[in-house]
Design a protein around this motif. Structure first.
Motif, PDB file in Angstrom:
ATOM      1  N   ALA A 238      36.825  37.455  32.754  1.00  0.00           N
ATOM      2  CA  ALA A 238      37.307  37.516  34.144  1.00  0.00           C
ATOM      3  C   ALA A 238      38.452  38.515  34.302  1.00  0.00           C
ATOM      4  N   ARG A 239      39.158  38.776  33.219  1.00  0.00           N
ATOM      5  CA  ARG A 239      40.313  39.675  33.315  1.00  0.00           C
ATOM      6  C   ARG A 239      39.903  41.137  33.425  1.00  0.00           C
ATOM      7  N   GLN A 240      38.582  41.392  33.225  1.00  0.00           N
ATOM      8  CA  GLN A 240      38.146  42.794  33.246  1.00  0.00           C
ATOM      9  C   GLN A 240      36.978  43.047  34.176  1.00  0.00           C
ATOM     10  N   GLU A 306      48.004  36.832  35.860  1.00  0.00           N
ATOM     11  CA  GLU A 306      48.262  38.085  36.574  1.00  0.00           C
ATOM     12  C   GLU A 306      47.111  39.083  36.352  1.00  0.00           C
ATOM     13  N   THR A 307      46.630  39.155  35.104  1.00  0.00           N
ATOM     14  CA  THR A 307      45.584  40.140  34.789  1.00  0.00           C
ATOM     15  C   THR A 307      44.286  39.832  35.528  1.00  0.00           C
ATOM     16  N   TRP A 308      43.866  38.548  35.517  1.00  0.00           N
ATOM     17  CA  TRP A 308      42.567  38.284  36.183  1.00  0.00           C
ATOM     18  C   TRP A 308      42.711  38.411  37.691  1.00  0.00           C
ATOM     19  N   MET A 309      43.909  38.099  38.227  1.00  0.00           N
ATOM     20  CA  MET A 309      44.085  38.238  39.679  1.00  0.00           C
ATOM     21  C   MET A 309      44.063  39.711  40.105  1.00  0.00           C
ATOM     22  N   LYS A 310      44.634  40.560  39.257  1.00  0.00           N
ATOM     23  CA  LYS A 310      44.581  42.001  39.555  1.00  0.00           C
ATOM     24  C   LYS A 310      43.130  42.480  39.531  1.00  0.00           C
ATOM     25  N   ALA A 311      42.382  42.021  38.527  1.00  0.00           N
ATOM     26  CA  ALA A 311      40.965  42.426  38.438  1.00  0.00           C
ATOM     27  C   ALA A 311      40.205  41.924  39.667  1.00  0.00           C
ATOM     28  N   ALA A 312      40.490  40.678  40.078  1.00  0.00           N
ATOM     29  CA  ALA A 312      39.799  40.114  41.251  1.00  0.00           C
ATOM     30  C   ALA A 312      40.115  40.962  42.483  1.00  0.00           C
ATOM     31  N   ALA A 313      41.392  41.308  42.635  1.00  0.00           N
ATOM     32  CA  ALA A 313      41.805  42.087  43.809  1.00  0.00           C
ATOM     33  C   ALA A 313      41.128  43.456  43.825  1.00  0.00           C
ATOM     34  N   SER A 314      40.950  44.037  42.648  1.00  0.00           N
ATOM     35  CA  SER A 314      40.337  45.373  42.601  1.00  0.00           C
ATOM     36  C   SER A 314      38.873  45.321  43.047  1.00  0.00           C
ATOM     37  N   ASN A 315      38.268  44.137  42.994  1.00  0.00           N
ATOM     38  CA  ASN A 315      36.866  44.008  43.437  1.00  0.00           C
ATOM     39  C   ASN A 315      36.732  43.599  44.903  1.00  0.00           C
ATOM     40  N   LEU A 316      37.873  43.459  45.585  1.00  0.00           N
ATOM     41  CA  LEU A 316      37.838  43.080  47.005  1.00  0.00           C
ATOM     42  C   LEU A 316      37.850  44.323  47.880  1.00  0.00           C
ATOM     43  N   ARG A 317      37.111  44.273  48.965  1.00  0.00           N
ATOM     44  CA  ARG A 317      37.221  45.365  49.938  1.00  0.00           C
ATOM     45  C   ARG A 317      38.517  45.146  50.732  1.00  0.00           C
ATOM     46  N   PRO A 318      39.105  46.194  51.293  1.00  0.00           N
ATOM     47  CA  PRO A 318      40.310  45.979  52.110  1.00  0.00           C
ATOM     48  C   PRO A 318      40.010  44.963  53.214  1.00  0.00           C
ATOM     49  N   GLU A 343      51.331  32.598  42.627  1.00  0.00           N
ATOM     50  CA  GLU A 343      52.021  33.397  43.672  1.00  0.00           C
ATOM     51  C   GLU A 343      52.507  34.734  43.095  1.00  0.00           C
ATOM     52  N   LEU A 344      53.018  34.691  41.857  1.00  0.00           N
ATOM     53  CA  LEU A 344      53.492  35.938  41.232  1.00  0.00           C
ATOM     54  C   LEU A 344      52.321  36.878  40.956  1.00  0.00           C
ATOM     55  N   GLY A 345      51.201  36.296  40.536  1.00  0.00           N
ATOM     56  CA  GLY A 345      49.998  37.091  40.268  1.00  0.00           C
ATOM     57  C   GLY A 345      49.537  37.802  41.526  1.00  0.00           C
ATOM     58  N   ALA A 346      49.567  37.084  42.649  1.00  0.00           N
ATOM     59  CA  ALA A 346      49.114  37.667  43.922  1.00  0.00           C
ATOM     60  C   ALA A 346      50.010  38.844  44.303  1.00  0.00           C
TER      61      ALA A 346
END
Ligand SMILES: C[S@@+](CC[C@H](N)C(=O)[O-])C[C@H]1O[C@@H](n2cnc3c(N)ncnc32)[C@H](O)[C@@H]1O
Length: 380
Positions: A238-240, A306-318, A343-346
């Motif tokens: 999930a982190r990648q 933090e890492t998996w949340m960043k990866a999740a965000a990168s797969n979201l459309r604006p 919250e910090l991850g977001a």
């Protein structure tokens, strides 16, 4: 704002968009047993409640849903029922099998062939004198009566020899009976409890479960809107996660910190299905990490979050949403708060907060209460 719900005198916290926060409290409170579609076909711990998945999907409209910790696929089943394009990822090969079977779009002809193959396998297994290969027999004989072992080996061989399009479904059926007919207490407890089941039980159960899966897949197929693409489910960290297209919604219930050891929990199933290359070291939040040292485990879990949340965000459309359902963890040293790291991850992922709901739940096993949270974020 903080309110106290009158009913059980348990606390709840609602923040942000009031309407969505209220709806998220409702989702967290879902507890009625659900029999619809393929839900509950295969046991598994910590699945999100199907009604919670359905309601959260409805709350964040769009065309597509990704669950990067897909587990048994509850979110994807509801995503398909809502006509969404669905994507799932998980480290566990067993979870991937279950999620694929539970989101299957198999037609009636394929299900008929599956049931007929299952009947033949069952008949052969009832007369079986086979034994599993020596390498796995040594492990398995600690967990099964000899005649059960023999039936299961016949089923396994029948499943492995089945046609390529029905084999994944039959493997999941096989997987669904392996703990039940063993001396393992349950999925979540590796305690040994010897009991006697009459010969033939494993074979009959296998066929019963094959018929059940067929019925349930047909039940799901009947509600999935025409043109809904097949779920795309893969074994991946999930982190990648990096999809070819961006999605409208990432909805997930990640592992709660120090609560389960998801991958080792599938030990028996992994041995039977000869899954050798599990990636246990990559598991997020695993309970076993806390046994080796509280501080290091906490640090790693916070960083993984933090890492998996960043990866999740990168797969979201604006404009797309990330919605997370997670509970606090417990260690011998006390509770682990899941809300602050989320919250910090977001924030690190560049997401803005839309709404949050947290509710206290009685934890009967520990004689205490535990917080469950739902967070909704948006990609600017
Ligand atoms: C709480 S369960 C998900 C339950 C799921 N929402 C459901 O309703 O069935 C967490 C899942 O995370 C998976 N997991 C743990 N670490 C992972 C990682 N690094 N990448 C992907 N999946 C992981 C586990 O195998 C487990 O299936």
């Amino acid at each position: 704002m903080k309110t106290t719900s009158g009913k059980a005198a348990l606390e709840r916290v609602l923040l942000g968009d009031r309407e969505r926060a209220e709806a998220m409290v409702q989702a967290l409170s879902a507890s009625e047993p659900v029999e619809r579609y393929t839900h509950g076909f295969h046991t598994g711990p910590a699945g999100l409640h199907p009604d919670a998945a359905r309601d959260l999907i409805a709350l964040f409209p769009g065309d597509s849903v990704l669950d990067p910790f897909v587990g048994g696929g509850t979110i994807l089943v509801e995503g398909r029922a809502a006509g969404r394009k669905t994507f799932g990822r998980d480290l566990s090969s067993i979870a991937i099998r279950i999620a694929r079977a539970r989101t299957s779009s198999a037609d009636e002809a394929l299900l008929t062939r599956m049931r007929s193959a299952s009947r033949k396998i069952t008949e052969a297994a009832q007369k079986s004198t086979l034994q599993p290969p020596e390498a796995i027999q040594r492990v398995l004989e600690q967990w099964y009566a000899p005649y059960v072992l023999s039936e299961l080996e016949a089923i396994r061989q029948g499943v492995l020899a089945s046609e390529p399009d029905i084999r994944p479904l039959l493997e999941t059926v096989f997987s669904s009976i392996l703990v039940k007919v063993s001396w393992r207490k349950s999925d979540t407890s590796a305690q040994r409890e010897k009991h006697h089941r009459p010969p033939g039980t494993a074979s009959i159960l296998f066929h019963k479960k094959a018929r059940e899966l067929g019925r349930r897949i047909a039940d799901l197929r009947a509600v999935v809107p025409e043109g809904t693409p097949e779920a795309e489910i893969r074994r991946f960290d999930a982190r990648q996660v990096s999809l070819k297209e961006q999605v409208d919604l990432v909805l997930t219930s990640p592992p709660y910190p120090s609560t389960y050891d998801y991958l080792p929990m599938q030990h028996l199933r992994r041995v039977w299905l000869e899954e050798r290359e599990e990636q246990d070291a990559l598991e997020v939040g695993a309970r076993r990490l806390w046994r080796d040292g509280e501080r290091a485990a906490l640090k790693r879990w916070r960083s993984d979050t933090e890492t998996w949340m960043k990866a999740a965000a990168s797969n979201l459309r604006p404009g797309g949403h990330l919605v997370i359902v997670i509970g606090d963890g417990f260690t011998p040293a006390g509770p682990i708060d899941s809300s602050e790291p989320t919250e910090l991850g977001a924030r690190a992922a560049g997401l803005t907060s839309v709404a949050r709901a947290s509710v206290e739940r009685p934890d009967h096993a520990r004689g205490t209460v535990r917080w469950e949270h739902a967070f909704a974020y948006q990609k600017p």
